[in-house]
Enzyme design. Structure first.
Site, mmCIF file in Angstrom:
data_model
loop_
_atom_site.group_PDB
_atom_site.id
_atom_site.type_symbol
_atom_site.label_atom_id
_atom_site.label_comp_id
_atom_site.label_asym_id
_atom_site.label_seq_id
_atom_site.Cartn_x
_atom_site.Cartn_y
_atom_site.Cartn_z
ATOM 1 N N HIS A 34 -4.620 -39.193 -61.955
ATOM 2 C CA HIS A 34 -5.474 -39.280 -63.137
ATOM 3 C C HIS A 34 -4.933 -40.396 -64.027
ATOM 4 C CE1 HIS A 34 -7.288 -35.117 -62.746
ATOM 5 N NE2 HIS A 34 -6.195 -34.931 -62.028
ATOM 6 N N ASP A 46 -13.679 -39.852 -63.315
ATOM 7 C CA ASP A 46 -13.670 -38.396 -63.131
ATOM 8 C C ASP A 46 -15.010 -37.834 -63.585
ATOM 9 O OD1 ASP A 46 -11.145 -36.107 -62.953
ATOM 10 O OD2 ASP A 46 -13.095 -35.460 -63.740
ATOM 11 N N ASN A 50 -1.316 -33.866 -60.085
ATOM 12 C CA ASN A 50 -1.015 -32.444 -59.936
ATOM 13 C C ASN A 50 -0.783 -32.155 -58.459
ATOM 14 O OD1 ASN A 50 -1.466 -31.900 -62.715
ATOM 15 N ND2 ASN A 50 -3.674 -31.892 -62.348
ATOM 16 N N HIS A 77 -6.325 -39.765 -46.007
ATOM 17 C CA HIS A 77 -6.113 -38.432 -46.573
ATOM 18 C C HIS A 77 -4.627 -38.080 -46.603
ATOM 19 C CE1 HIS A 77 -7.384 -34.360 -47.693
ATOM 20 N NE2 HIS A 77 -6.280 -34.000 -47.067
ATOM 21 N N CYS A 117 -13.412 -32.994 -46.922
ATOM 22 C CA CYS A 117 -12.742 -33.366 -48.168
ATOM 23 C C CYS A 117 -13.654 -34.250 -49.024
ATOM 24 C CB CYS A 117 -11.438 -34.087 -47.831
ATOM 25 S SG CYS A 117 -10.640 -34.780 -49.273
ATOM 26 N N HIS A 153 -4.467 -37.672 -55.694
ATOM 27 C CA HIS A 153 -5.157 -38.479 -56.704
ATOM 28 C C HIS A 153 -4.301 -38.574 -57.947
ATOM 29 C CE1 HIS A 153 -6.459 -34.275 -57.161
ATOM 30 N NE2 HIS A 153 -6.521 -34.507 -58.463
#
Ligand code: 5GP
Ligand code: ZN
Length: 113
Positions: A101, A29, A86, A45, A3, A99
């Site tokens: 954003h 990003d 997302n 994770h 990952c 994650h």
């Protein structure tokens, strides 16, 4: 460990880190969509929000703390910002490590989709 975000969290892949705490890392990003575009991730994770469990209190409060630090440090606390996660490929998730954003620094279109 395949990952990429686990590797960034562990310092095994480079990233422009802007915040780090016991449970969370925030970094720019690689393909910014706005002047401020930071990703906030837990160090452990979790594939997406669906994998977050009731014991992840420290993880979630760490995410909140990181978001607050990022918006204060970049000035978008004043001008407005958006936080997006997302979940699933159909929602546009391309990296399957949870994650958030944090986006701001320009006028953001009024859209939810
Ligand atoms: P998603 O589409 O899964 O919601 O968002 C993944 C985000 O991770 C994208 O905005 C993409 O630009 C960013 N990203 C993918 N790989 C890397 C990387 O290696 N480093 C950084 N800093 N960002 C990445
Ligand atoms: Zn991961």
């Amino acid at each position: 460990m395949e990952c990429i975000f686990c590797k960034i969290a562990a310092g095994e892949l480079p990233a422009k880190k802007v915040f780090e705490s016991e449970h969370v890392v925030a970094f720019e990003d690689i393909h910014k969509v706005a002047p401020v575009h930071v990703l906030v991730i837990p160090k452990v994770h979790r594939q997406s929000l669906l994998e977050v469990n009731p014991n992840d209190v420290d993880l979630l409060s760490g995410v909140q703390e990181a978001i607050r630090a990022v918006i204060k440090d970049t000035g978008i606390e004043q001008t407005g910002f958006r936080v997006i996660t997302n979940s699933g490929a159909a929602a546009g998730q391309t990296v399957f490590h949870l994650h958030f954003h944090v986006i701001g620094g320009r006028e953001l279109a009024m859209t939810l989709a």
